[in-house]
Motif scaffolding. Structure first.
Motif, PDB file in Angstrom:
ATOM      1  N   ARG A   1       1.060  -1.346  -0.063  1.00 23.59           N
ATOM      2  CA  ARG A   1       0.249   0.295   0.422  1.00 23.59           C
ATOM      3  C   ARG A   1       0.776   1.416   0.338  1.00 23.59           C
ATOM      4  N   SER A   2       0.044   2.228   0.016  1.00 22.05           N
ATOM      5  CA  SER A   2       1.185   3.858  -0.104  1.00 22.05           C
ATOM      6  C   SER A   2       1.388   3.925   1.499  1.00 22.05           C
TER       7      SER A   2
ATOM      8  N   GLY B   1       6.410   1.578  -2.955  1.00 18.20           N
ATOM      9  CA  GLY B   1       5.937   2.651  -3.920  1.00 18.20           C
ATOM     10  C   GLY B   1       7.338   4.134  -3.609  1.00 18.20           C
ATOM     11  N   GLU B   2       7.568   3.613  -2.234  1.00 19.58           N
ATOM     12  CA  GLU B   2       8.332   4.718  -1.720  1.00 19.58           C
ATOM     13  C   GLU B   2       9.842   4.534  -2.307  1.00 19.58           C
TER      14      GLU B   2
ATOM     15  N   ARG C   1       6.905   0.060 -11.715  1.00 20.05           N
ATOM     16  CA  ARG C   1       5.645  -0.625 -10.889  1.00 20.05           C
ATOM     17  C   ARG C   1       5.274  -1.695 -11.533  1.00 20.05           C
TER      18      ARG C   1
ATOM     19  N   SER D   1       7.367   1.640   2.246  1.00 17.00           N
ATOM     20  CA  SER D   1       6.790   0.924   1.356  1.00 17.00           C
ATOM     21  C   SER D   1       7.515   0.189  -0.240  1.00 17.00           C
TER      22      SER D   1
ATOM     23  N   SER E   1      10.002   4.841  -6.162  1.00 21.99           N
ATOM     24  CA  SER E   1      10.276   6.089  -6.136  1.00 21.99           C
ATOM     25  C   SER E   1      10.885   7.243  -5.342  1.00 21.99           C
TER      26      SER E   1
END
Length: 247
Positions: free
Chosen positions: A23-24, A49-50, A127, A47, A53
């Protein structure tokens, strides 16, 4: 640019803190609002995603479980067997994340080259690109026997830190004192035989000295700082850092 994070307790965050790293970070923090069981609720920073990024395409990810003998100053499992079972639950989480396509385990030079080649062909923020992880054991208390280390190696474990905080089975860690003893020396011989990496992070000064005297394989300090800048026994002195650089 590829960033390598040398120490992340991913499975511990997922299973002990109940954080869904798919999850974000906003969602993870939101679900922790009002929770008081741990001091850093709503402050998570990691996470998948982080990581993407931030350009983190490769990390050292841990298994961790302390065995706490009666009178131990820190909480932990009441037997090495319980600690071992806990690390196997963490391994199951890593495997599940591999199946989901979030992670890929790096076991050798071939898998590392393959992963780096994949990263070079796509953005680290992609992703669809799994994050590579090298499996490391932080604190060796969960190794019931040396055969358990060999089994772990067969399952992809590539680095071992003999101690964490306080006294340990195989070495003495942060805020403790003393050497590694006979069991610690046996562990080091097995780590060396298997060609694994010794992580000296958290070793107290006596255990650090004895470990480097007896171990002749690859060494790293995955998450340590300079004692001259951060004055605490958790960090390494300038002499210790020079010795690590020389190795």
């Amino acid at each position: 640019m590829l960033i390598v994070d040398a120490h992340l307790d991913l499975a511990m965050n997922a299973l002990e803190w109940n954080r869904d790293l798919t999850r974000s970070i906003e969602e993870i923090r939101s679900r922790e609002r009002g929770m008081t069981d741990r001091p850093d609720r709503t402050r998570g920073t990691v996470s998948f995603g982080e990581m993407r990024s931030g350009g983190v395409g490769l990390c050292v990810a841990t298994q961790i479980a302390r065995y706490a003998t009666p009178g131990h100053p820190l909480p932990g499992w009441h037997s090495p067997e319980q600690a071992w079972a806990h690390t196997q639950g963490q391994l199951a989480w890593y495997r599940t994340m591999e199946e989901r396509g979030e992670l890929v385990q790096i076991r050798d030079r071939e898998s590392l080259d393959r992963h780096l080649d994949g990263l070079s062909r796509s953005s680290t923020e992609d992703r669809e690109q799994p994050i590579g992880y090298i499996l490391s054991l932080e604190g060796a208390d969960s190794l019931v026997t040396l055969r358990h280390l060999e089994r772990s190696f067969e399952m992809g474990l590539r680095a071992v830190g003999p101690a964490h905080y306080g006294p340990g089975v195989y070495a003495q860690g942060t805020n403790a004192s003393g050497g590694i003893g006979s069991r610690g020396r046996e562990l080091l011989r097995e780590i060396e035989r298997l060609g694994m990496i010794l992580d000296v992070t958290h070793l107290c000064d006596d255990s650090f000295r004895e470990a480097l005297d007896h171990f002749h394989g690859p060494v790293w300090a995955s998450h340590s700082n300079c004692r001259s800048l951060v004055p605490h026994n958790r960090q390494f002195s300038d002499d210790q850092l020079r010795e690590l650089i020389a190795r």
